[in-house]
Design a protein around this motif. Structure first.
Motif, PDB file in Angstrom:
ATOM      1  N   UNK A  15      35.628  21.810  56.338  1.00 47.04           N
ATOM      2  CA  UNK A  15      36.341  22.976  55.792  1.00 47.04           C
ATOM      3  C   UNK A  15      37.330  22.536  54.723  1.00 47.04           C
ATOM      4  N   UNK A  16      37.373  23.290  53.628  1.00 43.71           N
ATOM      5  CA  UNK A  16      38.366  23.037  52.571  1.00 43.71           C
ATOM      6  C   UNK A  16      38.791  24.379  51.991  1.00 43.71           C
ATOM      7  N   UNK A  17      40.084  24.529  51.732  1.00 46.96           N
ATOM      8  CA  UNK A  17      40.617  25.769  51.141  1.00 46.96           C
ATOM      9  C   UNK A  17      41.499  25.377  49.968  1.00 46.96           C
ATOM     10  N   UNK A  18      41.189  25.922  48.787  1.00 44.97           N
ATOM     11  CA  UNK A  18      41.908  25.533  47.571  1.00 44.97           C
ATOM     12  C   UNK A  18      42.348  26.767  46.805  1.00 44.97           C
ATOM     13  N   UNK A  19      43.458  26.603  46.093  1.00 44.62           N
ATOM     14  CA  UNK A  19      43.891  27.703  45.237  1.00 44.62           C
ATOM     15  C   UNK A  19      42.910  27.841  44.081  1.00 44.62           C
ATOM     16  N   UNK A  20      42.616  29.076  43.719  1.00 47.55           N
ATOM     17  CA  UNK A  20      41.649  29.335  42.654  1.00 47.55           C
ATOM     18  C   UNK A  20      42.293  29.088  41.306  1.00 47.55           C
ATOM     19  N   UNK A  21      41.782  28.079  40.582  1.00 50.42           N
ATOM     20  CA  UNK A  21      42.278  27.821  39.226  1.00 50.42           C
ATOM     21  C   UNK A  21      41.113  27.291  38.405  1.00 50.42           C
ATOM     22  N   UNK A  22      40.609  28.141  37.505  1.00 48.23           N
ATOM     23  CA  UNK A  22      39.407  27.784  36.762  1.00 48.23           C
ATOM     24  C   UNK A  22      38.200  27.803  37.693  1.00 48.23           C
ATOM     25  N   UNK A  23      37.932  28.982  38.297  1.00 50.75           N
ATOM     26  CA  UNK A  23      36.897  29.102  39.321  1.00 50.75           C
ATOM     27  C   UNK A  23      35.552  28.570  38.843  1.00 50.75           C
ATOM     28  N   UNK A  24      35.195  28.900  37.602  1.00 45.33           N
ATOM     29  CA  UNK A  24      33.895  28.461  37.079  1.00 45.33           C
ATOM     30  C   UNK A  24      33.743  26.934  37.183  1.00 45.33           C
ATOM     31  N   UNK A  25      34.768  26.221  36.727  1.00 44.18           N
ATOM     32  CA  UNK A  25      34.736  24.761  36.776  1.00 44.18           C
ATOM     33  C   UNK A  25      34.733  24.245  38.209  1.00 44.18           C
ATOM     34  N   UNK A  26      35.494  24.901  39.075  1.00 44.98           N
ATOM     35  CA  UNK A  26      35.538  24.481  40.485  1.00 44.98           C
ATOM     36  C   UNK A  26      34.157  24.605  41.132  1.00 44.98           C
ATOM     37  N   UNK A  27      33.462  25.706  40.820  1.00 42.75           N
ATOM     38  CA  UNK A  27      32.130  25.906  41.404  1.00 42.75           C
ATOM     39  C   UNK A  27      31.103  24.956  40.792  1.00 42.75           C
ATOM     40  N   UNK A  28      31.234  24.678  39.498  1.00 42.67           N
ATOM     41  CA  UNK A  28      30.313  23.726  38.855  1.00 42.67           C
ATOM     42  C   UNK A  28      30.413  22.357  39.529  1.00 42.67           C
ATOM     43  N   UNK A  29      31.646  21.932  39.834  1.00 47.96           N
ATOM     44  CA  UNK A  29      31.818  20.640  40.511  1.00 47.96           C
ATOM     45  C   UNK A  29      31.197  20.660  41.905  1.00 47.96           C
ATOM     46  N   UNK A  56      26.423  32.390  34.661  1.00 47.93           N
ATOM     47  CA  UNK A  56      27.161  31.269  34.057  1.00 47.93           C
ATOM     48  C   UNK A  56      26.858  29.946  34.747  1.00 47.93           C
ATOM     49  N   UNK A  57      26.739  29.964  36.086  1.00 50.21           N
ATOM     50  CA  UNK A  57      26.470  28.720  36.807  1.00 50.21           C
ATOM     51  C   UNK A  57      25.067  28.199  36.519  1.00 50.21           C
ATOM     52  N   UNK A  58      24.110  29.117  36.394  1.00 49.17           N
ATOM     53  CA  UNK A  58      22.742  28.701  36.068  1.00 49.17           C
ATOM     54  C   UNK A  58      22.717  28.039  34.690  1.00 49.17           C
ATOM     55  N   UNK A  59      23.419  28.650  33.725  1.00 47.52           N
ATOM     56  CA  UNK A  59      23.444  28.111  32.363  1.00 47.52           C
ATOM     57  C   UNK A  59      24.155  26.764  32.302  1.00 47.52           C
ATOM     58  N   UNK A  60      25.247  26.623  33.075  1.00 45.73           N
ATOM     59  CA  UNK A  60      26.065  25.409  32.987  1.00 45.73           C
ATOM     60  C   UNK A  60      25.469  24.237  33.756  1.00 45.73           C
ATOM     61  N   UNK A  61      24.755  24.511  34.856  1.00 48.86           N
ATOM     62  CA  UNK A  61      24.299  23.421  35.723  1.00 48.86           C
ATOM     63  C   UNK A  61      22.808  23.134  35.634  1.00 48.86           C
TER      64      UNK A  61
END
Length: 594
Positions: free
Chosen positions: A208-222, A247-252
């Motif tokens: 389990x991990x809980x993080x503050x949302x900052x630049x969600x797109x980049x966080x999900x790409x990682x 966006x995730x399909x295009x980026x990854x």
């Protein structure tokens, strides 16, 4: 009962290919075989379906399974049939309903799956009276309770159906029920209190991990980069689902498909089928997705916002790692999520407001804790876990805790003295003494709170405001301003303490994590890859998802032990008699080539 359990163990080996029961499965199976009504509370991935599928192969008559979603029924139907169990479904999309009814009357079905909407109809009760019933199994039983997080009125109609067959035992199953909900399920379904079996809620393979949302797109790409296997991302709105998927399909370069109730039915069903059959696809979905999926190899579940409650979070994250291999659950949250959730409480009928508020407060506690996340989760469900688990973000990388009561009093005072109508940005400028035209126009530069925060305290204002919003001490007004709420006055009077976790300087990409937390498949092993390829071909031919043929764990054991005969192959976990007969020679052929 011991003889019955011995027969059950033999059937477990023969039908499912397992040497031993897991957790409390044996207790539940023993009760079912003894004709005792039972409520089984077992975590997702603990093998709930086995507790009625196995007895169904041993008892005289048909086990009637009431399940909430067609997709889930068809998923379980495929798996049951692959193990040689005589199973059928009666749903609105089944064209073979006449054959199914005839098979039931003739006593040729071990399992009959049906939705609660159909089960509560008089014509279904009439059908049941024409055959022999061995057991009623009610899946997702928390849906029967108004206290449950997913109440469905049709579940309330099941008791009269089962009362009409009073001598047939009942088995209710759920992964998520707090104490109040458990008592309600027992009452609603007529199961005695001593019939409750609680298997524990821990899912040790989920990190389990809980993080503050900052630049969600980049966080999900990682996240997608770290986890090459299948994953689910829950987004709060249909629009966000579509946007993230594209966006995730295009980026990854990964296959990332959307799922929500607004999609055309055929596209929605197609995306779900593609996900179930895939070994690496990602679905971005609203919470409508997942309850109907029994996919064991989901490697991660991410929340792009807060879920409705700890119960919902537990159920949604529980869709990861059902095969027992390592999986990850990550939540990305913001203070705005809690502000909106608290505003929505006003729309809930008054009788349920107190319960919903308590649920939201419990979720805020999970998000804001600096201690072990798993311990907070398990305590919520009435367990007494160890203080640390070693497999959540706070245990692996303990955050620095800061005593912030005095700073909280300054922030709350500034919100109060500026009139409880301004957003955080304005209040921050007042507290830090920023030169600002709007602050001066309002005369807020003459307040006693002007310029009383500087240095390290100033850097903590934003995480503090988030924490106070999560716990409800700060609430958002309808125009986006901040106002006092919850225990704000207790904090101001010095009667409540505030601690926060110091935010990291900068979120870095962590090398080396991928290997630790992805499934331990022998990457680059040509035999394992060849076994997976064969599984893919057989699955395509049989028109079933690959995991219905064999789980990854079974293929790993094949690659490690390299059996040379059907007898040796049959001793591997997850290979029952029907699967050995159907696929044994093909897999032995591939092993011999290597």
């Amino acid at each position: 009962m011991s003889d019955a359990l011995e027969s059950a163990r033999e059937a477990l080996r023969r039908v499912f290919g397992f040497e031993a029961f897991r957790g409390r499965q044996a207790n539940v199976v023993a009760r079912v075989l003894a004709g005792q009504s039972t409520l089984a509370i077992m975590p997702t991935g603990a093998g709930k379906s086995l507790t009625y599928q196995l007895p169904a192969t041993l008892l005289e008559g048909t086990c009637v399974v009431i399940s909430p979603l067609i997709a889930l029924m068809h998923d379980q139907l495929r798996s049951a049939r692959a193990n040689g169990i005589r199973a059928a479904t009666l749903t609105s999309v089944d064209e073979d309903w006449r054959e199914t009814q005839d098979a039931f009357r003739a006593g040729e079905l071990d399992l009959l799956y049906v939705a609660p909407e159909r089960a509560s109809q008089p014509h279904f009760r009439e059908l049941l009276s024409q055959g022999r019933i061995a057991l009623f199994a009610v899946d997702e039983a928390h849906c029967v309770s108004e206290w449950g997080h997913d109440f469905r009125p049709d579940y309330r109609m099941l008791a009269p159906l089962m009362d009409a067959f009073a001598d047939v035992p009942r088995l209710a199953l759920t992964a998520t029920a707090d104490e109040h909900t458990r008592k309600d399920i027992l009452h609603q379904l007529g199961i005695p209190e001593e019939g409750m079996v609680v298997a524990g809620f821990d899912r040790p393979n989920i990190r389990y991990a809980i993080r503050h949302r900052q630049g969600l797109q980049g966080q999900l790409e990682r996240l997608l980069e770290e986890h090459p296997g299948p994953g689910i991302i829950y987004a709060p709105t249909r629009r966000k689902v579509e946007e993230l998927a594209e966006k995730l399909a295009a980026a990854t370069g990964r296959t990332v498909l959307p799922y929500h109730a607004g999609l055309p039915p055929e596209r929605r069903a197609g995306n779900q089928s593609a996900f179930v059959a895939s070994e690496d696809m990602v679905v971005v979905a609203t919470i409508a997705f997942g309850m109907g999926i029994d996919k064991p190899d989901v490697r991660f579940v991410a929340h792009a916002g807060i879920p409705k409650s700890i119960e919902a979070y537990y159920q949604e994250t529980g869709r990861a790692g059902r095969d027992g291999d390592p999986a990850q659950a990550v939540m990305f949250w913001s203070a705005g999520d809690f502000a909106q959730a608290r505003q929505r409480l006003g729309e809930v009928e008054e009788a349920r407001q107190q319960g919903e508020r308590a649920r939201l407060d419990a979720l805020a506690g999970l998000v804001e804790t600096s201690t072990c996340r798993r311990a907070v989760l398990l305590r919520h469900f009435g367990e007494d876990p160890p203080e640390t688990c070693g497999n959540c973000d706070n245990c692996l990388d303990p955050p620095q805790v800061v005593e912030a009561t005095e700073l909280a009093r300054k922030l709350l005072s500034a919100v109060y003295r500026t009139g409880q109508t301004y957003g955080f940005g304005h209040v921050q400028k007042v507290l830090t003494g920023a030169s600002d035209e709007r602050v001066e126009q309002r005369g807020h530069d003459r307040l006693s709170v002007f310029g009383i925060v500087e240095g390290e305290e100033a850097r903590l204002l934003q995480p503090l405001a988030r924490a106070l919003q999560a716990r409800g001490a700060l609430v958002q007004t309808e125009h986006g301003g901040l106002a006092l709420g919850g225990d704000a006055r207790d904090i101001l009077k010095g009667e409540a303490e505030v601690t926060i976790t110091r935010p990291p300087e900068r979120q870095q990409r962590r090398g080396g994590r991928k290997g630790r937390n992805s499934a331990p498949n022998p990457v680059g092993d040509p035999l394992f890859d060849a076994l997976r390829e064969l599984r893919r071909e057989l699955a395509t031919e049989a028109q079933v998802p690959p995991y219905v043929i064999f789980h990854d764990a079974t293929l790993r054991e094949m690659a490690a032990t390299r059996p040379s005969s059907l007898a040796e192959l049959g001793s591997i976990g997850g290979i029952g008699a029907k699967k050995l007969e159907a696929y044994g020679d093909a897999f032995l052929g591939v092993i011999r080539q290597h």
